[in-house]
Design an enzyme around this catalytic site. Sequence first.
Site, PDB file in Angstrom:
ATOM      1  N   ALA A 123       0.906  -1.185  -0.124  1.00 47.73           N
ATOM      2  CA  ALA A 123       0.100  -0.148   0.029  1.00 47.73           C
ATOM      3  C   ALA A 123       1.084   1.214  -0.200  1.00 47.73           C
ATOM      4  O   ALA A 123       2.042   1.359   0.569  1.00 47.73           O
ATOM      5  CB  ALA A 123      -1.001  -0.024   1.221  1.00 47.73           C
ATOM      6  N   MET A 124       0.438   2.489  -0.557  1.00 50.00           N
ATOM      7  CA  MET A 124       0.965   3.591  -0.721  1.00 50.00           C
ATOM      8  C   MET A 124       1.539   4.121   0.686  1.00 50.00           C
ATOM      9  O   MET A 124       2.442   5.061   0.573  1.00 50.00           O
ATOM     10  CB  MET A 124       0.377   4.513  -1.453  1.00 50.00           C
ATOM     11  CG  MET A 124      -1.070   5.086  -0.894  1.00 50.00           C
ATOM     12  SD  MET A 124      -1.758   6.115  -1.721  1.00 50.00           S
ATOM     13  CE  MET A 124      -3.531   6.461  -0.945  1.00 50.00           C
ATOM     14  N   ARG A 125       0.971   3.795   1.865  1.00 49.07           N
ATOM     15  CA  ARG A 125       1.273   4.356   3.161  1.00 49.07           C
ATOM     16  C   ARG A 125       2.822   3.400   3.507  1.00 49.07           C
ATOM     17  O   ARG A 125       3.390   4.199   4.371  1.00 49.07           O
ATOM     18  CB  ARG A 125       0.300   4.120   4.288  1.00 49.07           C
ATOM     19  CG  ARG A 125      -0.076   2.762   4.316  1.00 49.07           C
ATOM     20  CD  ARG A 125      -1.212   2.628   5.334  1.00 49.07           C
ATOM     21  NE  ARG A 125      -1.477   1.198   5.596  1.00 49.07           N
ATOM     22  CZ  ARG A 125      -2.548   0.577   4.774  1.00 49.07           C
ATOM     23  NH1 ARG A 125      -3.245   1.226   4.061  1.00 49.07           N
ATOM     24  NH2 ARG A 125      -2.900  -0.658   5.107  1.00 49.07           N
ATOM     25  N   TYR A 126       3.083   2.597   2.582  1.00 49.08           N
ATOM     26  CA  TYR A 126       4.086   1.823   3.143  1.00 49.08           C
ATOM     27  C   TYR A 126       5.449   2.147   2.423  1.00 49.08           C
ATOM     28  O   TYR A 126       6.370   1.992   2.763  1.00 49.08           O
ATOM     29  CB  TYR A 126       3.997   0.415   3.074  1.00 49.08           C
ATOM     30  CG  TYR A 126       2.973  -0.116   4.143  1.00 49.08           C
ATOM     31  CD1 TYR A 126       2.926   0.220   5.558  1.00 49.08           C
ATOM     32  CD2 TYR A 126       1.832  -0.807   3.897  1.00 49.08           C
ATOM     33  CE1 TYR A 126       2.112  -0.324   6.644  1.00 49.08           C
ATOM     34  CE2 TYR A 126       0.932  -1.235   4.464  1.00 49.08           C
ATOM     35  CZ  TYR A 126       0.948  -1.107   5.925  1.00 49.08           C
ATOM     36  OH  TYR A 126       0.236  -1.368   7.010  1.00 49.08           O
ATOM     37  N   THR A 127       5.124   2.223   0.940  1.00 46.31           N
ATOM     38  CA  THR A 127       6.266   2.533   0.039  1.00 46.31           C
ATOM     39  C   THR A 127       6.661   3.933   0.145  1.00 46.31           C
ATOM     40  O   THR A 127       6.135   4.895   0.381  1.00 46.31           O
ATOM     41  CB  THR A 127       5.701   2.236  -1.201  1.00 46.31           C
ATOM     42  OG1 THR A 127       4.688   3.006  -1.942  1.00 46.31           O
ATOM     43  CG2 THR A 127       5.343   0.543  -1.532  1.00 46.31           C
TER      44      THR A 127
END
Length: 752
Positions: A123-127
Amino acid sequence: MTELITLPDADERIALKDFSEKAYLDYSMYVILDRALPNIGDGLKPVQRRIVYAMSELGLKSTAKFKKSARTVGDVIGKFHPHGDSASYEAMVLMAQPFSYRYTLVDGQGNWGSPDDPKSFAAMRYTESRLTRYSEVLLEELGQGTVDWQPNFDGTLDEPIVLPARAPNILLNGTTGIAVGMATDIPPHNLREVVNACVHLLDNPQATIDDLCQHILGPDMPTEAEIISSREDIIKMYETGRGSIRMRAVWQKDEETGDIIITALPHQVSGAKILEQIAAQMQAKKLPMVADLRDESDHENPTRLVIIPRSNRIDLEQVMQHLFATTELERTYRVNMNMIGIDGRPAVKSLHKILSEWLSFRTVTTRRRLQYRLEKVEERLLRLTALMIVFLNVDEVIRIIREEDNPKPVLMKRFNLIEMQAEYILETKLRQLARLEEMKILEEQASLEKERDGLQKILESAVKLKNLVRKELIQVAAEFGDDRRSPIIARVEAQAFSETELLSVDPITVVISDKGWIRAAKGHDIDPAGLSYKAGDSFKFALHGKSNQSVMLLDSTGRSYAIPAHNLPSARGQGEPLSGRISPPSGATFEGALMGPDDQCVLLASDAGYGFVAKLEDLASKNKAGKTLLTLPTGALVLPPQLLTNPAQALLAAVSNDGRLLAFPVTELPELARGKGNKIMNIPSARVQTREEFVVAVCVLNPNQLLTLYSGKRHITLKMSDLEHYKGERGRRGNKLPRGFQKVDKVEVTDK
């Protein structure tokens, strides 16, 4: 999307047909121009362009620290692209995957998916992400007056209509998209090859597609798999803008183990899916020559699939040809070079048109950049001139500023200045009037005057402008170019194993009963007459053959049929009716059954005295209704077909019911695929129709065989040498048999 349509009489009502038509047309044009198709200038769709621009505005250059992808996506959808965050993030992920993009635009940190599952990204919150160095090719000239700008969706910000790409990114990274009524599929290409083609086209505007293809060999996917399309197909694809590209996996034989090692897969093909496809064939027993599979892929070997053959005698090349034809180890990619041209309209373009339009775009962009720089240089020179006036007349300037209520017009009149110069003087700090600044001003003036003269010369000369475009293209290729990854190798078309090739080859005996029931037993040592039959049924034919062959049947109407032997029911039971597999005409009976290799010769004849030699493959038919093989004269019947083991030395013996025998070499009969055949024995057709005279039997006799004729209780056995008396030309009546054999009942051929 749809504006309110107001009629002249102020009535807001409108026909549903007209409203729907306009609304759908507006939506279609929006999808085509603002969502699905790339622009020829920078090769990007709007969402991709907005992602790259938003990241540059956030300062996420290739040298900056990584920043959470959610921050970038938030800026994109909040400022420029009011759509779903997942769709925007997915577009961003695609630009960061080195197995999806030939030259990635986003440098990702974290889980950005894998070739086996491109959508397995975190998810974009991790990358985290930033731009790659290659993105500079698109962004470097952005703030230099090179492109037009437009308001964003809410009018609070401006965004570039197109990015000032320094290379034809439309070909380098390619794209896919589906609009309304049209789609695009542009494959990626190699930067060095495309730049070389652009340089060639700059020097030779009349260059043909063939000329350009001397530089652009074909697409260059982000994988080492082979492109196996022929050069003719590739050139035709570039000429029309439409076509297809075939890719094939790269494999090699492990010399130590004899295993098949697959080291590269076609673009966007998953290794896990390949193993699933092969395993499915193994479970369905359609790949008996493969014993096992392994996936040995790791960081050092991103693709390493191992296929273990069942033995070292198996032809690995044939196995791979079968897998190429039946799995995604070979894949075809559609090519449809549909894009928005420099005229703002979507169109499918040829390679020549794409490069010509992009070079036109690049030339205009370069000219605008030079013009913008020239204006800045001239403006700076005016400021420096004003600064020198202040430096040389500092006391006078200070006096005017101190004494005058409105010093700007006084300065303009006193020193012959323009308004901008007067404002600059008023804004000048006293520290710039130090003695040291005079040298700096003079040096900067000299440098800028030299730059101005150089810019003016380039802008005034089309040749120099073209040379500058060429030089900058070569610089891009030198900085970002790399070797071709996908080799182009012409290969023959892959062929899958036929059903019979995949079968095990075992000896079998096929048994057919009088009522038309068929079954098969393993081996050749069974007693077919001793098998159990249904009440009222009995043994009729027994055939020796192999499990990978077909049973060829000939019925009383002259039609032939083929039944694969590998799936016949076991002889332990009573079999199944032939009517479940074939559909002979009503009332037809089976007069013969044969098995053997396809090139096995067989003698076909009717009792009217006509016949020919065919091959077993001529009897084959894919239809349940069979095919017409032997044409029967009026009143004639089919004689049992016979295999020819040694046609060159064999004699054909024809016996009629009135006691005549004719012998001649089998080679005198023609070889046909179907028909009536040639005359074997001369029997009047009228006597055949009334059944007064007909051929009882046609036999093939080899040198080591005996011919036995039966007439009631009598029989006579003839050797090859005894047939000399009965030899004659084909089509004769034949000689009379000895007394007592005027009515021959049966004929047998036996070995000595």
